[in-house]
Write a protein that holds these residues in place. Structure first.
Motif, mmCIF file in Angstrom:
data_model
loop_
_atom_site.group_PDB
_atom_site.id
_atom_site.type_symbol
_atom_site.label_atom_id
_atom_site.label_comp_id
_atom_site.label_asym_id
_atom_site.label_seq_id
_atom_site.Cartn_x
_atom_site.Cartn_y
_atom_site.Cartn_z
ATOM 1 N N GLY A 16 0.800 -1.213 0.000
ATOM 2 C CA GLY A 16 0.000 0.000 0.000
ATOM 3 C C GLY A 16 0.831 1.260 0.000
ATOM 4 N N GLY A 17 2.131 1.126 -0.297
ATOM 5 C CA GLY A 17 3.005 2.303 -0.312
ATOM 6 C C GLY A 17 3.040 2.918 -1.692
ATOM 7 N N GLY A 18 4.124 3.586 -1.982
ATOM 8 C CA GLY A 18 4.289 4.217 -3.294
ATOM 9 C C GLY A 18 3.878 5.678 -3.267
ATOM 10 N N ARG A 19 4.328 6.399 -4.267
ATOM 11 C CA ARG A 19 4.060 7.833 -4.330
ATOM 12 C C ARG A 19 2.770 8.163 -5.076
ATOM 13 N NH1 ARG A 19 8.566 10.460 -2.460
ATOM 14 N NH2 ARG A 19 10.523 9.319 -2.595
ATOM 15 N N SER A 20 2.195 7.193 -5.792
ATOM 16 C CA SER A 20 0.948 7.402 -6.536
ATOM 17 C C SER A 20 1.044 8.616 -7.444
ATOM 18 C CB SER A 20 -0.237 7.553 -5.574
ATOM 19 O OG SER A 20 -0.332 6.454 -4.706
ATOM 20 N N SER A 36 -12.033 1.921 1.857
ATOM 21 C CA SER A 36 -10.771 2.243 1.197
ATOM 22 C C SER A 36 -10.262 1.012 0.445
ATOM 23 C CB SER A 36 -9.731 2.695 2.225
ATOM 24 O OG SER A 36 -9.308 1.609 3.039
ATOM 25 N N LEU A 37 -9.498 1.260 -0.614
ATOM 26 C CA LEU A 37 -8.956 0.140 -1.381
ATOM 27 C C LEU A 37 -8.054 -0.736 -0.521
ATOM 28 C CD1 LEU A 37 -8.125 1.631 -4.907
ATOM 29 C CD2 LEU A 37 -10.200 0.470 -4.125
ATOM 30 N N LEU A 38 -7.314 -0.118 0.400
ATOM 31 C CA LEU A 38 -6.457 -0.918 1.270
ATOM 32 C C LEU A 38 -7.291 -1.778 2.216
ATOM 33 C CD1 LEU A 38 -3.561 -1.645 2.000
ATOM 34 C CD2 LEU A 38 -3.555 0.248 3.613
ATOM 35 N N ALA A 39 -8.388 -1.229 2.736
ATOM 36 C CA ALA A 39 -9.264 -2.017 3.600
ATOM 37 C C ALA A 39 -9.894 -3.176 2.829
ATOM 38 C CB ALA A 39 -10.356 -1.129 4.205
ATOM 39 N N ARG A 40 -10.294 -2.924 1.591
ATOM 40 C CA ARG A 40 -10.876 -3.995 0.777
ATOM 41 C C ARG A 40 -9.850 -5.109 0.541
ATOM 42 N NH1 ARG A 40 -15.493 -2.825 -2.172
ATOM 43 N NH2 ARG A 40 -14.752 -4.064 -3.932
ATOM 44 N N ALA A 57 0.879 4.492 6.538
ATOM 45 C CA ALA A 57 -0.149 4.553 7.579
ATOM 46 C C ALA A 57 -1.345 3.735 7.134
ATOM 47 C CB ALA A 57 -0.566 6.007 7.825
ATOM 48 N N LEU A 58 -2.084 3.222 8.099
ATOM 49 C CA LEU A 58 -3.294 2.474 7.782
ATOM 50 C C LEU A 58 -4.472 3.435 7.640
ATOM 51 C CD1 LEU A 58 -3.029 -0.539 10.263
ATOM 52 C CD2 LEU A 58 -2.631 -0.573 7.791
ATOM 53 N N PRO A 59 -5.308 3.259 6.624
ATOM 54 C CA PRO A 59 -6.522 4.072 6.530
ATOM 55 C C PRO A 59 -7.400 3.876 7.765
ATOM 56 C CG PRO A 59 -6.134 2.865 4.490
ATOM 57 C CD PRO A 59 -5.184 2.314 5.506
ATOM 58 N N VAL A 67 -4.178 -6.275 11.382
ATOM 59 C CA VAL A 67 -3.239 -6.027 10.288
ATOM 60 C C VAL A 67 -1.957 -5.447 10.870
ATOM 61 C CG1 VAL A 67 -2.816 -4.750 8.153
ATOM 62 C CG2 VAL A 67 -5.114 -5.623 8.644
ATOM 63 N N GLN A 68 -0.844 -6.058 10.530
ATOM 64 C CA GLN A 68 0.453 -5.539 10.965
ATOM 65 C C GLN A 68 0.981 -4.577 9.918
ATOM 66 O OE1 GLN A 68 3.263 -8.621 11.927
ATOM 67 N NE2 GLN A 68 4.984 -7.202 12.080
ATOM 68 N N ARG A 69 1.334 -3.372 10.334
ATOM 69 C CA ARG A 69 1.837 -2.364 9.398
ATOM 70 C C ARG A 69 3.352 -2.292 9.462
ATOM 71 N NH1 ARG A 69 3.870 2.506 8.880
ATOM 72 N NH2 ARG A 69 4.014 2.812 11.134
ATOM 73 N N VAL A 70 3.991 -2.308 8.288
ATOM 74 C CA VAL A 70 5.432 -2.106 8.194
ATOM 75 C C VAL A 70 5.687 -1.131 7.044
ATOM 76 C CG1 VAL A 70 5.992 -4.400 9.102
ATOM 77 C CG2 VAL A 70 5.827 -4.046 6.630
ATOM 78 N N LEU A 71 6.929 -0.671 6.942
ATOM 79 C CA LEU A 71 7.312 0.215 5.847
ATOM 80 C C LEU A 71 8.703 -0.174 5.392
ATOM 81 C CD1 LEU A 71 6.329 2.646 4.182
ATOM 82 C CD2 LEU A 71 7.509 4.127 5.825
ATOM 83 N N GLU A 72 8.906 -0.158 4.082
ATOM 84 C CA GLU A 72 10.220 -0.491 3.551
ATOM 85 C C GLU A 72 11.231 0.583 3.940
ATOM 86 O OE1 GLU A 72 8.161 1.629 0.045
ATOM 87 O OE2 GLU A 72 7.618 0.463 1.816
ATOM 88 N N ASP A 73 12.498 0.204 3.953
ATOM 89 C CA ASP A 73 13.573 1.125 4.313
ATOM 90 C C ASP A 73 14.586 1.147 3.175
ATOM 91 O OD1 ASP A 73 15.237 2.826 5.692
ATOM 92 O OD2 ASP A 73 16.154 1.239 6.897
ATOM 93 N N PRO A 74 14.754 2.311 2.490
ATOM 94 C CA PRO A 74 14.087 3.590 2.770
ATOM 95 C C PRO A 74 12.651 3.593 2.261
ATOM 96 C CG PRO A 74 15.456 3.799 0.827
ATOM 97 C CD PRO A 74 15.706 2.423 1.367
#
Length: 197
Positions: A16-20, A36-40, A57-59, A67-74
């Protein structure tokens, strides 16, 4: 559809990341039928032992207890870095584990998961094929060990297709359900809109 047996644990990673950039808005702010698309996407993963969302961030409509939230580094390191971060958040690997991988911008995500769950996997998993006959590596089920091996090493400047295209995946044609939303026009055609807070 009959779900095929899995011998190990069943996990899910939702990217669910990215700059869109082409959308002009964060895709986490897009909604379809009030969700939200992420919730779906996370809703479609119900039944997996662990669901990991790779997102800044989670919607508001995603339950953080499920749901466990993580973020890539960087951050914004691309889908392969997101997959690697999601895999790193899963429990220790065991034989037979599988990982469902989904992009968050798939409006017909419930149908995608049902199709993947019913499909006979290849040695390393199964992915859907879109209307232009391209494999959709972010709408797929993978043998976890195969996915992990494919993501070994430096992921910088590596494409998803080159990295995952060498895996032995069964391919299932799904032209009617694999369209994603990358632009405002695509979102409008799919009935997706920007959330009004």
């Amino acid at each position: 559809m009959v779900q095929l047996p899995v011998t190990g644990a069943r996990y899910a990673i939702v990217l669910g990341g990215g700059r869109s950039a082409r959308m002009g808005h964060d895709k986490r702010d897009l909604v379809l039928d009030g969700r939200s698309l992420l919730a779906r996407a996370t809703d479609a993963c119900v039944g997996r032992q662990v669901i990991v969302a790779v997102t800044p961030a989670l919607p508001h409509d995603v339950d953080p207890t499920g749901v466990q939230r993580v973020l890539e580094d960087p951050p914004f390191g691309g889908p392969l870095a997101g997959l690697a971060a999601g895999l790193a958040a899963l429990p220790s690997i065991s034989d037979g584990d599988e990982v469902l991988v989904l992009a968050c911008d798939l409006p017909r995500v419930a149908e995608i998961v049902a199709t993947l769950d019913a499909a006979e996997p290849g040695t390393d998993g199964v992915c859907l094929v879109d209307a232009e006959n391209y494999p959709q590596f972010l709408a797929a089920r993978y043998r976890r060990s195969a996915l992990q091996a494919a993501l070994a090493g430096d992921l910088h400047n590596r494409s998803v297709g080159r990295t995952l295209g060498g895996l032995r995946l069964a391919q299932v044609a799904a032209p009617l359900i694999t369209a994603d939303v990358d632009t405002p026009d695509q979102a409008e055609a799919a009935g997706v809109r920007l959330r009004a807070d």
